[in-house]
Design an enzyme around this catalytic site. Structure first.
Site, mmCIF file in Angstrom:
data_model
loop_
_atom_site.group_PDB
_atom_site.id
_atom_site.type_symbol
_atom_site.label_atom_id
_atom_site.label_comp_id
_atom_site.label_asym_id
_atom_site.label_seq_id
_atom_site.Cartn_x
_atom_site.Cartn_y
_atom_site.Cartn_z
ATOM 1 N N HIS A 50 0.852 -1.210 0.000
ATOM 2 C CA HIS A 50 0.000 0.000 0.000
ATOM 3 C C HIS A 50 0.878 1.247 0.000
ATOM 4 O O HIS A 50 0.697 2.159 -0.818
ATOM 5 C CB HIS A 50 -0.925 -0.014 1.226
ATOM 6 N N GLU A 51 1.839 1.281 0.907
ATOM 7 C CA GLU A 51 2.681 2.481 1.040
ATOM 8 C C GLU A 51 3.543 2.683 -0.204
ATOM 9 O O GLU A 51 3.664 3.801 -0.703
ATOM 10 C CB GLU A 51 3.549 2.374 2.288
ATOM 11 N N HIS A 83 1.854 4.320 -3.051
ATOM 12 C CA HIS A 83 1.795 5.793 -3.031
ATOM 13 C C HIS A 83 2.958 6.368 -3.840
ATOM 14 O O HIS A 83 2.826 7.424 -4.458
ATOM 15 C CB HIS A 83 1.825 6.329 -1.601
ATOM 16 N N HIS A 112 -9.316 8.524 3.364
ATOM 17 C CA HIS A 112 -9.345 7.117 3.792
ATOM 18 C C HIS A 112 -10.773 6.657 4.062
ATOM 19 O O HIS A 112 -10.992 5.531 4.490
ATOM 20 C CB HIS A 112 -8.552 6.897 5.087
HETATM 21 ZN ZN ZN Z 1 -2.371 5.303 2.137
#
Ligand code: ZN
Length: 354
Positions: free
Chosen positions: A173-174, A177, A277
């Protein structure tokens, strides 16, 4: 582009509802994050608008392309980054589990992007994957700061110790980004921000499904982000793509546009940059619906549609409707009727297309 794995509305929720040690842990994490936000925005803006290469900024030491390096920040803060070099590409495992998990997770994520989509690292040009572990003191978060991954230890008040390096979907996920930063560059605010978050969740779960070679079906564990990361008191995961709004105690993610949460993008953490989010639940659920309707290995079909859309079709201000239209077009170009229909039906079911 910015992103912390612990969403600000979760930290705000704990500050409001937690007992004193829990509140203290959440407050400390928010305070440390505030200073980082400015740095992240600066780096993201520099790289996008000035077309500056991360390697040339000298913000992180450089190694050969596509290689992994892991640093120990030894519980220091922002000025300690990246820290002391503890493992480089090809080195034997360390005695420190966090070091090995960060190294392996970065490797599994870049293998996923390379094998599934032919992408060479985060920037498509072999960017070195730098990770720092043991950031801060009992720091209850992990983030991509525009040039590298940073992992806190988790303090046991919000997150289980070691939770941030333990889960491949959190790492992927990170790092996604970073992919978004180098491609669509989606603004981290309102609907473009919720799309930014959603693409990170999509490729987070796909990296996990790819590593385990599992097919898409309705089994919920395949669609949870950060399962088991939170201490049980707060919930079972950070997000559920199958059932948005059910992952943790204060989870307010909607699954459809009927539940869209209209929030301002201001400095109040509970507003979450305008719900990035929170409303990400809607495109997350659309992906889940399309992928489970198609079945098989999701990264080969609907995942590929999302990948081409992110890297080739969206600009930084894209709205949900733009993403929906683009994925339908890409599905038609790549696969034809069957998958195009599944993608159209999914966005219709969540109320983005009518
Ligand atoms: Zn995130």
């Amino acid at each position: 582009m910015p992103c912390f794995i612990a969403p600000p509305d979760l930290l705000a929720y704990v500050i409001e509802r937690g007992d004193p040690p829990e509140r203290e842990a959440a407050l400390r994490t928010i305070a440390a994050s505030a200073a980082l936000r400015a740095q992240r925005q600066l780096v993201g803006t520099l790289m996008r608008t000035l077309d500056v290469d991360a390697g040339q900024l000298n913000l992180v030491p450089t190694a050969a392309t596509g290689q992994r390096t892991v640093y120990d920040s030894e519980h220091g803060g922002r000025t300690s980054l990246p820290g002391k070099l503890v493992r480089s590409e090809g080195d034997p495992p360390s005695s420190d589990a966090a070091v090995n998990e960060a190294y392996d997770g970065a490797g599994a994520t870049s293998a996923f992007y390379r094998d599934a989509y032919g992408r060479n690292s985060i920037d498509g040009q072999g960017l070195e994957l730098v990770s720092s572990v043991h950031y801060g003191v009992r720091y209850e978060n992990a983030f991509w700061n525009g040039v590298q991954m940073v992992y806190g230890d988790g303090g046991g008040q919000l997150f289980n110790p070691g939770a941030f390096t333990h889960a491949l979907d959190v790492i992927a996920h990170e790092l996604t980004h970073g992919v978004t930063q180098y491609t669509a560059g989606l603004e981290y605010s309102l609907q473009p921000g919720a799309l930014n978050e959603s693409f990170s969740d999509v490729f987070g779960v796909l990296a996990k499904q790819y590593a385990a070679r599992v097919e898409a079906d309705e089994a919920e564990e395949k669609w949870l982000i950060g399962a088991g990361a939170l201490v049980p008191k707060w919930g079972r995961a950070l997000r559920s793509m199958k059932a948005p709004g059910t992952a943790w105690q204060g989870d307010q993610q909607p699954a459809t546009m009927d539940g869209y949460v209209d929030l301002p993008d201001d400095n109040d953490p509970s507003n979450d940059n305008g719900g990035v989010h929170i409303n990400s639940g809607i495109p997350n659920h659309a992906f889940y619906l399309a992928a489970t309707a198609v079945g098989g290995f999701a990264w080969e079909t609907v995942g590929r549609v999302w990948y081409v859309t992110l890297t080739d079709r969206l600009d930084s201000t894209a709205q949900f409707a733009d993403a929906a239209t683009a994925t339908v077009e890409v599905a038609r170009e790549l696969f034809g009727d069957g998958i195009e229909r599944a993608v159209t039906d999914a966005w219709t079911e969540v109320g983005v297309l009518s």
